[in-house]
Design a protein around this motif. Structure first.
Motif, PDB file in Angstrom:
ATOM      1  N   THR A 168       1.373  -6.435 -12.334  1.00 13.53           N
ATOM      2  CA  THR A 168       2.654  -6.993 -11.873  1.00 13.53           C
ATOM      3  C   THR A 168       3.769  -5.969 -11.726  1.00 13.53           C
ATOM      4  O   THR A 168       4.910  -6.341 -11.454  1.00 13.53           O
ATOM      5  N   ASP A 169       3.435  -4.688 -11.901  1.00 15.75           N
ATOM      6  CA  ASP A 169       4.433  -3.632 -11.719  1.00 15.75           C
ATOM      7  C   ASP A 169       3.963  -2.725 -10.582  1.00 15.75           C
ATOM      8  O   ASP A 169       3.348  -1.684 -10.818  1.00 15.75           O
ATOM      9  N   VAL A 170       4.199  -3.160  -9.354  1.00 15.49           N
ATOM     10  CA  VAL A 170       3.699  -2.450  -8.176  1.00 15.49           C
ATOM     11  C   VAL A 170       4.861  -2.127  -7.245  1.00 15.49           C
ATOM     12  O   VAL A 170       5.589  -3.020  -6.815  1.00 15.49           O
ATOM     13  N   THR A 171       5.023  -0.855  -6.944  1.00 14.63           N
ATOM     14  CA  THR A 171       6.031  -0.389  -5.990  1.00 14.63           C
ATOM     15  C   THR A 171       5.315   0.082  -4.731  1.00 14.63           C
ATOM     16  O   THR A 171       4.364   0.865  -4.817  1.00 14.63           O
ATOM     17  N   SER A 172       5.756  -0.386  -3.580  1.00 17.82           N
ATOM     18  CA  SER A 172       5.116  -0.050  -2.314  1.00 17.82           C
ATOM     19  C   SER A 172       6.138   0.590  -1.384  1.00 17.82           C
ATOM     20  O   SER A 172       7.249   0.076  -1.246  1.00 17.82           O
ATOM     21  N   ILE A 173       5.751   1.687  -0.755  1.00 16.40           N
ATOM     22  CA  ILE A 173       6.670   2.385   0.143  1.00 16.40           C
ATOM     23  C   ILE A 173       6.039   2.567   1.514  1.00 16.40           C
ATOM     24  O   ILE A 173       4.811   2.632   1.663  1.00 16.40           O
ATOM     25  N   ASP A 174       6.889   2.652   2.514  1.00 17.85           N
ATOM     26  CA  ASP A 174       6.469   2.941   3.881  1.00 17.85           C
ATOM     27  C   ASP A 174       7.665   3.557   4.595  1.00 17.85           C
ATOM     28  O   ASP A 174       8.810   3.270   4.242  1.00 17.85           O
ATOM     29  N   PHE A 175       7.404   4.378   5.609  1.00 23.65           N
ATOM     30  CA  PHE A 175       8.540   5.006   6.301  1.00 23.65           C
ATOM     31  C   PHE A 175       9.098   4.142   7.415  1.00 23.65           C
ATOM     32  O   PHE A 175      10.060   4.502   8.078  1.00 23.65           O
ATOM     33  N   SER A 176       8.505   2.960   7.626  1.00 22.90           N
ATOM     34  CA  SER A 176       8.978   2.040   8.658  1.00 22.90           C
ATOM     35  C   SER A 176       9.889   0.978   8.050  1.00 22.90           C
ATOM     36  O   SER A 176       9.436   0.131   7.283  1.00 22.90           O
ATOM     37  N   PRO A 177      11.178   0.974   8.403  1.00 21.83           N
ATOM     38  CA  PRO A 177      12.068  -0.094   7.912  1.00 21.83           C
ATOM     39  C   PRO A 177      11.605  -1.479   8.321  1.00 21.83           C
ATOM     40  O   PRO A 177      11.741  -2.446   7.557  1.00 21.83           O
ATOM     41  N   ALA A 178      11.039  -1.614   9.541  1.00 18.34           N
ATOM     42  CA  ALA A 178      10.564  -2.915   9.995  1.00 18.34           C
ATOM     43  C   ALA A 178       9.442  -3.426   9.105  1.00 18.34           C
ATOM     44  O   ALA A 178       9.364  -4.624   8.792  1.00 18.34           O
ATOM     45  N   CYS A 179       8.570  -2.521   8.688  1.00 17.72           N
ATOM     46  CA  CYS A 179       7.470  -2.893   7.795  1.00 17.72           C
ATOM     47  C   CYS A 179       7.995  -3.397   6.461  1.00 17.72           C
ATOM     48  O   CYS A 179       7.610  -4.473   5.987  1.00 17.72           O
ATOM     49  N   ILE A 180       8.867  -2.627   5.839  1.00 20.10           N
ATOM     50  CA  ILE A 180       9.361  -2.979   4.512  1.00 20.10           C
ATOM     51  C   ILE A 180      10.152  -4.276   4.544  1.00 20.10           C
ATOM     52  O   ILE A 180      10.025  -5.128   3.644  1.00 20.10           O
ATOM     53  N   ALA A 181      10.948  -4.501   5.580  1.00 16.99           N
ATOM     54  CA  ALA A 181      11.700  -5.752   5.691  1.00 16.99           C
ATOM     55  C   ALA A 181      10.751  -6.939   5.781  1.00 16.99           C
ATOM     56  O   ALA A 181      10.959  -7.982   5.126  1.00 16.99           O
ATOM     57  N   ALA A 182       9.680  -6.804   6.572  1.00 17.44           N
ATOM     58  CA  ALA A 182       8.725  -7.894   6.727  1.00 17.44           C
ATOM     59  C   ALA A 182       7.970  -8.164   5.432  1.00 17.44           C
ATOM     60  O   ALA A 182       7.768  -9.321   5.044  1.00 17.44           O
ATOM     61  N   MET A 183       7.552  -7.105   4.741  1.00 14.15           N
ATOM     62  CA  MET A 183       6.781  -7.272   3.501  1.00 14.15           C
ATOM     63  C   MET A 183       7.657  -7.839   2.388  1.00 14.15           C
ATOM     64  O   MET A 183       7.214  -8.689   1.600  1.00 14.15           O
ATOM     65  N   ARG A 184       8.881  -7.382   2.320  1.00 16.68           N
ATOM     66  CA  ARG A 184       9.803  -7.891   1.293  1.00 16.68           C
ATOM     67  C   ARG A 184      10.028  -9.401   1.481  1.00 16.68           C
ATOM     68  O   ARG A 184      10.071 -10.155   0.505  1.00 16.68           O
ATOM     69  N   ALA A 185      10.148  -9.824   2.727  1.00 15.18           N
ATOM     70  CA  ALA A 185      10.355 -11.251   2.996  1.00 15.18           C
ATOM     71  C   ALA A 185       9.091 -12.054   2.710  1.00 15.18           C
ATOM     72  O   ALA A 185       9.149 -13.137   2.116  1.00 15.18           O
ATOM     73  N   ARG A 186       7.941 -11.539   3.115  1.00 15.68           N
ATOM     74  CA  ARG A 186       6.679 -12.287   2.930  1.00 15.68           C
ATOM     75  C   ARG A 186       6.364 -12.505   1.454  1.00 15.68           C
ATOM     76  O   ARG A 186       5.862 -13.564   1.067  1.00 15.68           O
ATOM     77  N   TYR A 187       6.648 -11.506   0.626  1.00  9.18           N
ATOM     78  CA  TYR A 187       6.263 -11.581  -0.788  1.00  9.18           C
ATOM     79  C   TYR A 187       7.474 -11.716  -1.707  1.00  9.18           C
ATOM     80  O   TYR A 187       7.448 -11.273  -2.862  1.00  9.18           O
TER      81      TYR A 187
END
Length: 245
Positions: free
Chosen positions: A67-86
């Motif tokens: 339950t302690d997972v940090t995920s990074i990507d250089f695409s702002p569009a990716c991170i915005a979508a993943m943050r909303a989905r989860y």
């Protein structure tokens, strides 16, 4: 243009704006390599996922109790979508970040995982036997950052199609302060491509053979041998032996 577009942020931004966070799995999902990954994970591990994309890997780890997972990507569009989905998983954290310049403090993670992300550093290469100094330097920079954010005893796991004779020299650098081993994975079908899972444990020494591989990475390539005179054609020659397989 081919696979070179995979190194371009605008390509990924367009892709994620179109696809959102609908899962797309490069090299397969967690279940495909879980038997090799699970022994390296401990309850309470602080896990960093490099170049998460829209893979479900981070969420699947969370669902298995990590339950302690940090995920990074250089695409702002990716991170915005993943943050909303989860958004319903508070233990999942998301950040826009360049893997070549991590902003985390030293020894911040117990485990770092990447699945196909480092392959992007090689998309412009035309000869895997002679990787350019630019690609070698970029790979070294990322791996140095991974080593820095790993705690002593921590583990870096890299999942890739890259075969050991091409990838191990990059990983087997004494400066990173880790050991190195790998396993080949596949689905058991003879026509299936295998992929490789590389496991690096910080604070353990490199095997002497791997150390020698790492040192050869920085040696200049040998000069090409002069061509041999061509033999006269043999009408009875099997063409399968004549072509360059």
């Amino acid at each position: 243009m081919g696979s070179r577009r995979y190194g371009q942020r605008r390509f990924w931004d367009r892709l994620y704006r179109r696809e959102g966070a609908e899962p797309r799995e490069w090299l397969g999902g967690l279940s495909r390599f879980l038997p090799h990954l699970e022994p390296e994970l401990r309850p309470g591990d602080r896990i960093l996922v490099l170049g998460c994309g829209n893979s479900a890997l981070s969420h699947d780890l969370h669902e298995r109790g990590h339950t302690d997972v940090t995920s990074i990507d250089f695409s702002p569009a990716c991170i915005a979508a993943m943050r909303a989905r989860y958004a319903h998983c508070p233990g999942l954290r998301w950040a826009v970040m360049d893997i070549r310049a991590l902003t985390f403090p030293d020894a911040a993670f117990d485990v770092v995982v990447e699945k196909g992300t480092l392959d992007v550093l090689m998309v412009k290469e035309t000869d895997p036997w002679n990787v350019s100094p630019q690609a070698t330097a970029a790979m070294h920079r990322v791996l140095a950052e991974v080593s820095r954010v790993l705690r002593p005893g921590g583990c870096f796991i890299s999942i890739t199609f890259a075969q050991p004779h091409f990838r191990k020299p990059h990983y087997a650098q004494e400066a990173f302060g880790w050991s190195l081993r790998h396993v080949a994975c596949g689905d058991g079908d003879t026509g299936t491509f295998h992929y490789f899972l590389y496991i690096m444990r910080k604070g353990q020494p490199l095997d002497a053979r791997d150390l020698a591989l790492g040192r050869r990475l920085h040696q200049p390539p040998p000069s090409p041998a002069p061509p041999h005179p061509s033999a006269p054609p043999d009408d009875n020659e099997d063409f399968l032996f004549a072509i360059q397989l």
